[in-house]
Design an enzyme around this catalytic site. Structure first.
Site, PDB file in Angstrom:
ATOM      1  N   GLY A  83       0.830  -1.197   0.000  1.00  0.00           N
ATOM      2  CA  GLY A  83       0.000   0.000   0.000  1.00  0.00           C
ATOM      3  C   GLY A  83       0.859   1.239   0.000  1.00  0.00           C
ATOM      4  N   GLY A 102       3.297   7.527   3.674  1.00  0.00           N
ATOM      5  CA  GLY A 102       4.482   6.785   3.254  1.00  0.00           C
ATOM      6  C   GLY A 102       4.038   5.568   2.481  1.00  0.00           C
ATOM      7  N   VAL A 137       3.536   0.865   2.691  1.00  0.00           N
ATOM      8  CA  VAL A 137       3.577  -0.412   3.402  1.00  0.00           C
ATOM      9  C   VAL A 137       4.192  -1.436   2.463  1.00  0.00           C
ATOM     10  CG1 VAL A 137       2.271  -2.196   4.589  1.00  0.00           C
ATOM     11  CG2 VAL A 137       1.511   0.183   4.706  1.00  0.00           C
ATOM     12  N   ALA A 184      -0.328   9.052   1.741  1.00  0.00           N
ATOM     13  CA  ALA A 184       0.265  10.322   2.128  1.00  0.00           C
ATOM     14  C   ALA A 184       1.287  10.143   3.248  1.00  0.00           C
ATOM     15  CB  ALA A 184      -0.838  11.290   2.565  1.00  0.00           C
ATOM     16  N   ASP A 220     -12.202   5.640  10.838  1.00  0.00           N
ATOM     17  CA  ASP A 220     -12.010   5.603   9.379  1.00  0.00           C
ATOM     18  C   ASP A 220     -12.309   4.208   8.847  1.00  0.00           C
ATOM     19  OD1 ASP A 220     -11.507   6.743   6.916  1.00  0.00           O
ATOM     20  OD2 ASP A 220      -9.344   6.442   7.012  1.00  0.00           O
TER      21      ASP A 220
END
Length: 489
Positions: free
Chosen positions: A41, A46, A48, A44, A152
């Site tokens: 992934g 960084g 994964v 914004a 979220d």
């Protein structure tokens, strides 16, 4: 104010030395013995990456968050996340900071993101959606019991492991709303707009209770699973689709909330794609007045949630991790012990780690003569296709398809082969990697893998765009080769 239409965008190319090491192409080495195998992934914050131990086959996800130090976002997220342990909450195994970057070592969920299972404009089978819904509620029940609100909830933040079990992930926006018996109201506009509850969008004027807002987001996820589309852009006055739903739901409740008598047909869109029982549940869970929404335990006891399905506990794997039926030498305990030691050593580079507390991506319920290879650990994305052309031909066909659809693109970076960054309006940005997959021509000639990855935007919109481009490439598409190599980006 932290409300975001979507949090993801392409990460910057600059950074300290170790950050550049983490951002290296697949196949590089993060630290001794640990290979950077795949990008899982980007955002914004960084990115994964999947790390796989070369000898033991142990796998962890490495989340790198820019900005370290006291009070930094990565440190706050890691401190909260490490305290959580539940079968439907992704584990945080440890953390470390280096040169302004905060690294979090996370349980690896090989099944990918939930939105990968949602077919645009179709959704998924009701029994599969019900199973994920139960697991999502179980995870939220645990979090809320610990006084933690996620804030979220959306399909992109719900991962699936090798057993097809749901894991709540990404606690970058999470907060503690209760200390002991004292609950505090939340005054931050936070989350992703289509999934945010009405009171969240109006938080600047009036603080709200955090748990009901999480449940609202979970109900929108359920609708997306059942219908394959989102009901509105935001649950607010002035949004026609939300206002139509609110008026119909009020009539359904017998004139409450100012509605007239008679239910009538539900609004056009996703509401007409779901069963009556599921729609009844959603009508309660998505009540605009927070005090009228059912609590979590009532959603768990709703007749639609409790409906039992036969044969739903299917195990999904992107790659086999062990021979079915067991057997073979090598010993289960020996392989797992080496894997646990490897992960413990990786995590303990910043602090001591206890191997008995680590959740590894290895399976403990089957015997495997050897540990899985790096290739077997890789996540196979649902959003990829095989094209009967070489790299150049596949790239030209892709460029022509994008042009025919009116989607602007530019040359991208990262990974082997060609890469295009596609702008799909203001909401979605996609990276398409084109890589030669068959070194020698077969019966169909050269084959090329075209893989689509979301850089920014709603997962549902991303999947819809993927389907459009895939259909435009259909004359060149072939079935997945039986011995295809895994993706490398």
């Amino acid at each position: 104010m932290c409300l975001q239409k979507e949090r993801y965008r392409a990460p910057g190319a600059s950074g300290p030395d170790l950050w550049r090491r983490v951002s290296m192409a697949a196949g590089g080495e993060f630290v001794d013995g640990w290979l950077v195998a795949q990008v899982l992934g980007e955002g914004a914050y960084g990115e994964v990456r999947l790390l796989v131990h070369a000898r033991s086959g142990a796998a962890v996800a490495l989340k790198a968050v820019r900005g370290a130090g006291e009070g930094a976002a990565g440190g706050r997220e890691a401190a909260l996340h490490r305290a959580l342990r539940h079968r439907h909450v992704l584990r945080c195994l440890g953390e470390r900071t280096h040169l302004g970057v905060h690294y979090m070592f996370l349980e690896y969920a090989q099944g990918g993101e939930l939105f990968d299972r949602i077919e645009p404009d179709v959704g998924m089978e009701e029994r599969a959606a019900r199973r994920y819904w139960r697991q999502l509620l179980a995870g939220l029940e645990y979090l809320h019991g610990r006084g933690v609100a996620h804030r979220d909830i959306k399909p992109e933040n719900l991962l699936l492991d090798h057993r097809d079990d749901l894991k709540i992930s990404d606690f970058g926006m999470a907060t503690v709303f209760r200390h002991g018996a004292r609950e505090r109201l939340v005054a931050t506009v936070c989350g992703t707009a289509p999934y945010a509850a009405p009171e969240v969008l109006g938080a600047a004027a009036r603080p709200y209770r955090a748990p009901p807002a999480d449940l609202w987001s979970a109900a929108v996820v359920l609708l997306a699973m059942l219908a394959g589309e989102l009901p509105w852009g935001r649950a607010a006055d002035g949004e026609p689709r939300y206002e139509a739903w609110r008026a119909w739901a009020a009539r359904r409740r017998g004139g409450g909330d100012g509605g007239g008598g008679g239910e009538g047909e539900p609004p056009a869109g996703p509401w007409r794609k779901v069963s009556g029982a599921a729609r009844a549940l959603l009508a309660r869970a998505l009540h605009p007045r927070v005090e009228r929404r059912p609590p979590l335990h009532a959603l768990l006891r709703h007749r639609w949630t409790e409906d039992l399905d036969e044969g739903v506990c299917r195990v999904w794997r992107s790659q086999p991790l062990c021979a079915e039926g067991g057997g073979g030498g090598g010993g289960e305990g020996e392989g797992e012990g080496e894997a646990e030691s490897a992960v413990a050593a990786l995590v303990s580079r910043s602090q001591p780690g206890r191997a008995d507390e680590l959740l590894l991506a290895t399976q403990s319920d089957c015997t495997q003569p050897t540990q899985p290879s790096v290739a077997q650990r890789l996540r196979v994305r649902m959003t990829r296709v095989w094209v009967a052309a070489d790299e150049g031909g596949a790239t030209r066909a892709l460029e022509a398809a994008l042009g025919a659809l009116g989607l602007p693109w530019r040359r991208g970076g990262g990974g082997a082969g060609h890469s295009l960054d596609v702008e799909c309006g203001a909401e979605v940005r996609i990276r398409v990697a084109v890589a030669r997959a068959a070194p020698a021509p077969g019966p169909l000639g050269p084959l090329t893998l075209v893989e689509f990855r979301r850089l920014r935007g709603c997962g549902m919109h991303f999947k819809r765009r993927f389907v459009q481009v895939r259909d435009a490439l259909r004359p060149l598409l072939v079935r997945t080769p039986p011995t295809s190599p895994p993706p490398t980006t």
